[in-house]
Design an enzyme around this catalytic site. Sequence first.
Site, mmCIF file in Angstrom:
data_model
loop_
_atom_site.group_PDB
_atom_site.id
_atom_site.type_symbol
_atom_site.label_atom_id
_atom_site.label_comp_id
_atom_site.label_asym_id
_atom_site.label_seq_id
_atom_site.Cartn_x
_atom_site.Cartn_y
_atom_site.Cartn_z
ATOM 1 N N GLU A 81 0.831 -1.200 0.000
ATOM 2 C CA GLU A 81 0.000 0.000 0.000
ATOM 3 C C GLU A 81 0.871 1.258 0.000
ATOM 4 O O GLU A 81 1.817 1.381 0.757
ATOM 5 C CB GLU A 81 -0.922 0.013 1.221
ATOM 6 C CG GLU A 81 -1.933 -1.124 1.236
ATOM 7 C CD GLU A 81 -2.958 -1.050 0.095
ATOM 8 O OE1 GLU A 81 -3.028 0.008 -0.576
ATOM 9 O OE2 GLU A 81 -3.682 -2.046 -0.102
ATOM 10 N N ARG A 91 -18.178 -0.283 4.768
ATOM 11 C CA ARG A 91 -19.271 -0.905 3.996
ATOM 12 C C ARG A 91 -20.003 -1.934 4.843
ATOM 13 O O ARG A 91 -21.172 -2.212 4.644
ATOM 14 C CB ARG A 91 -18.650 -1.563 2.750
ATOM 15 C CG ARG A 91 -19.616 -2.247 1.818
ATOM 16 C CD ARG A 91 -18.878 -2.830 0.598
ATOM 17 N NE ARG A 91 -17.803 -3.741 0.962
ATOM 18 C CZ ARG A 91 -17.985 -5.017 1.340
ATOM 19 N NH1 ARG A 91 -19.192 -5.526 1.420
ATOM 20 N NH2 ARG A 91 -16.947 -5.777 1.633
ATOM 21 N N CYS A 144 -8.391 -1.632 8.118
ATOM 22 C CA CYS A 144 -6.989 -1.676 7.684
ATOM 23 C C CYS A 144 -6.453 -0.282 7.399
ATOM 24 O O CYS A 144 -5.357 0.075 7.836
ATOM 25 C CB CYS A 144 -6.824 -2.551 6.441
ATOM 26 S SG CYS A 144 -6.952 -4.306 6.827
ATOM 27 N N HIS A 166 -1.571 -5.440 1.912
ATOM 28 C CA HIS A 166 -2.803 -6.225 1.825
ATOM 29 C C HIS A 166 -2.485 -7.556 1.149
ATOM 30 O O HIS A 166 -1.694 -7.610 0.206
ATOM 31 C CB HIS A 166 -3.874 -5.482 1.017
ATOM 32 C CG HIS A 166 -4.876 -4.776 1.872
ATOM 33 N ND1 HIS A 166 -5.064 -3.413 1.833
ATOM 34 C CD2 HIS A 166 -5.758 -5.251 2.800
ATOM 35 C CE1 HIS A 166 -6.017 -3.079 2.709
ATOM 36 N NE2 HIS A 166 -6.447 -4.173 3.300
HETATM 37 N N1 PCA Z 1 -8.941 -6.578 6.199
HETATM 38 C C1 PCA Z 1 -9.856 -5.489 6.438
HETATM 39 C C2 PCA Z 1 -9.823 -5.283 7.928
HETATM 40 C C3 PCA Z 1 -9.120 -6.453 8.502
HETATM 41 C C4 PCA Z 1 -8.545 -7.152 7.360
HETATM 42 O O1 PCA Z 1 -7.809 -8.143 7.410
HETATM 43 C C5 PCA Z 1 -9.519 -4.234 5.635
HETATM 44 O O2 PCA Z 1 -8.940 -4.345 4.544
HETATM 45 O O3 PCA Z 1 -9.840 -3.137 6.086
#
Ligand code: PCA
Length: 204
Positions: A81, A91, A144, A166
Amino acid sequence: MKTVLLMGFEPFDQEPVNPSWEAARQLDGFKIDQDVMVVARELPCAFATAGERMLQLIDELRPAMVIATGLAPGRSEISMERVAININDARIPDNLGEQPVDTPVVDGGPAAYFSTLPIKAMVKAVREAGIAASVSQTAGTFVCNQVFYRLQHALVGSAVRSGFIHVPGESLMPLSRLVDGLRVAVSVAWNTSVDAVEVGGQVS
Ligand code: PCA
């Protein structure tokens, strides 16, 4: 011994597991080199508690680098990211039933923070290991992104570099490949002080 703090999230949205934590926990104790070790910890998937837990861990472990990871279910590549934004826009409800819409992560904070990790070098190295990876221009607006923003906000101006990765869902990338990819990403993050300049990005 220096510490690289690697975090993953607990399951959310009725999923039984979260591969971000399943992968991170397998790297707990991994020695990047003689005097640097990965310490893995799990974060709750809740706006009210995730950021607090992360700050507690930083306080307790005094890490030399911090990398948070989370699941992005639809993505097929490990995503480094680039940017955290100062907005919560959920959401779905989080694990405590909270669903903030269009609220700031930090009242009066800047609109955004960039990752201070060498994201292009990390993508390059993970790809060279034969594992799908890319730079992502948005970490979303759920828990996140909130954790990523609070992390960058807490460490701004410090020598401790930090950022967010991610990870794909397990149907899109087997756990063993994800662990291999994260191991490479974390090692390269630690060992690269000046990011690579690689063509990438999106036109729109
Ligand atoms: N993914 C979510 C929150 C926790 C996770 O593992 C996100 O992308 O916000």
